[in-house]
Design a protein around this motif. Structure first.
Motif, PDB file in Angstrom:
ATOM      1  N   PRO A 188       0.827  -1.215   0.000  1.00 57.62           N
ATOM      2  CA  PRO A 188       0.000   0.000   0.000  1.00 57.62           C
ATOM      3  C   PRO A 188       0.853   1.253   0.000  1.00 57.62           C
ATOM      4  N   GLY A 189       0.616   2.140  -0.954  1.00 56.91           N
ATOM      5  CA  GLY A 189       1.313   3.415  -1.005  1.00 56.91           C
ATOM      6  C   GLY A 189       2.758   3.343  -1.462  1.00 56.91           C
ATOM      7  N   LYS A 190       3.174   2.189  -1.947  1.00 60.14           N
ATOM      8  CA  LYS A 190       4.576   2.036  -2.359  1.00 60.14           C
ATOM      9  C   LYS A 190       4.677   1.585  -3.816  1.00 60.14           C
ATOM     10  N   GLU A 191       5.902   1.586  -4.322  1.00 56.58           N
ATOM     11  CA  GLU A 191       6.162   1.135  -5.674  1.00 56.58           C
ATOM     12  C   GLU A 191       6.151  -0.399  -5.741  1.00 56.58           C
ATOM     13  N   ARG A 192       5.917  -0.900  -6.941  1.00 60.61           N
ATOM     14  CA  ARG A 192       5.991  -2.330  -7.147  1.00 60.61           C
ATOM     15  C   ARG A 192       7.433  -2.806  -6.945  1.00 60.61           C
TER      16      ARG A 192
ATOM     17  N   ARG B 193       4.188 -11.999   7.345  1.00 62.17           N
ATOM     18  CA  ARG B 193       4.297 -10.847   8.243  1.00 62.17           C
ATOM     19  C   ARG B 193       3.376  -9.742   7.759  1.00 62.17           C
ATOM     20  N   PRO B 194       2.984  -8.840   8.619  1.00 65.07           N
ATOM     21  CA  PRO B 194       2.140  -7.729   8.166  1.00 65.07           C
ATOM     22  C   PRO B 194       2.774  -6.936   7.020  1.00 65.07           C
ATOM     23  N   GLU B 195       4.076  -6.826   7.002  1.00 65.27           N
ATOM     24  CA  GLU B 195       4.746  -6.085   5.928  1.00 65.27           C
ATOM     25  C   GLU B 195       4.719  -6.812   4.585  1.00 65.27           C
ATOM     26  N   ASP B 196       4.229  -8.044   4.556  1.00 72.19           N
ATOM     27  CA  ASP B 196       4.025  -8.739   3.286  1.00 72.19           C
ATOM     28  C   ASP B 196       2.702  -8.350   2.622  1.00 72.19           C
ATOM     29  N   THR B 197       1.890  -7.572   3.312  1.00 70.91           N
ATOM     30  CA  THR B 197       0.625  -7.119   2.751  1.00 70.91           C
ATOM     31  C   THR B 197       0.871  -6.329   1.470  1.00 70.91           C
ATOM     32  N   ALA B 198       0.229  -6.760   0.392  1.00 74.38           N
ATOM     33  CA  ALA B 198       0.449  -6.131  -0.913  1.00 74.38           C
ATOM     34  C   ALA B 198      -0.476  -6.790  -1.943  1.00 74.38           C
ATOM     35  N   VAL B 199      -0.530  -6.161  -3.103  1.00 73.79           N
ATOM     36  CA  VAL B 199      -1.089  -6.841  -4.273  1.00 73.79           C
ATOM     37  C   VAL B 199       0.064  -7.563  -4.957  1.00 73.79           C
ATOM     38  N   TYR B 200      -0.112  -8.846  -5.197  1.00 79.58           N
ATOM     39  CA  TYR B 200       0.939  -9.660  -5.792  1.00 79.58           C
ATOM     40  C   TYR B 200       0.634  -9.913  -7.271  1.00 79.58           C
TER      41      TYR B 200
END
Length: 122
Positions: A41-45, A87-94
């Motif tokens: 969220p809010g970051k680059e791919r 981990r919570p930091e793995d939250t993303a669109v894959y």
């Protein structure tokens, strides 16, 4: 050209596991390196993992090394991403991608799937 459809995302608690799949169509799949990327969220791919056309060689981003495993089944035209110890930091669109180059991995701009959401709760 390779068309890609990701699946397998969802909501999981920290420490849990998910297995993502990427179904491919196109005649060149079995001779194409494949990769997984993610967009938090809010970051680059960002790059996650890559696998050679034969499946014999893989490599990973440092952030997922030892927790994620990329694999492929060429007769089924499918690439997988097994994600453990999430981990919570793995939250993303894959996203999966058909690569123009394996190492360093260079994605083909015209070969991205629609993505699958992974959410890891703490």
């Amino acid at each position: 050209q390779v068309q890609l459809v990701e699946s397998g995302g969802g909501l999981v608690q920290a420490g849990g596991s998910l297995r993502l799949s990427c179904a491919a169509s196109g005649a060149t799949f079995s001779t194409t390196a494949m990769g997984w990327f993610r967009r938090p969220p809010g970051k680059e791919r960002e790059f996650v993992a890559a696998i050679s056309w034969s499946g014999a060689t893989t490599y990973y981003a440092d952030s997922v090394k030892g927790r994620f495993t990329i694999s492929r089944d060429n007769p089924k035209r499918t690439v997988y991403l097994q994600m453990n110890s999430l981990r919570p930091e793995d939250t993303a669109v894959y996203y999966c991608n058909a690569g123009a180059m394996f190492r360093p991995y260079r994605p083909r701009d015209d070969s991205w799937g629609q993505g699958t959401q992974v959410t890891v709760s703490s």
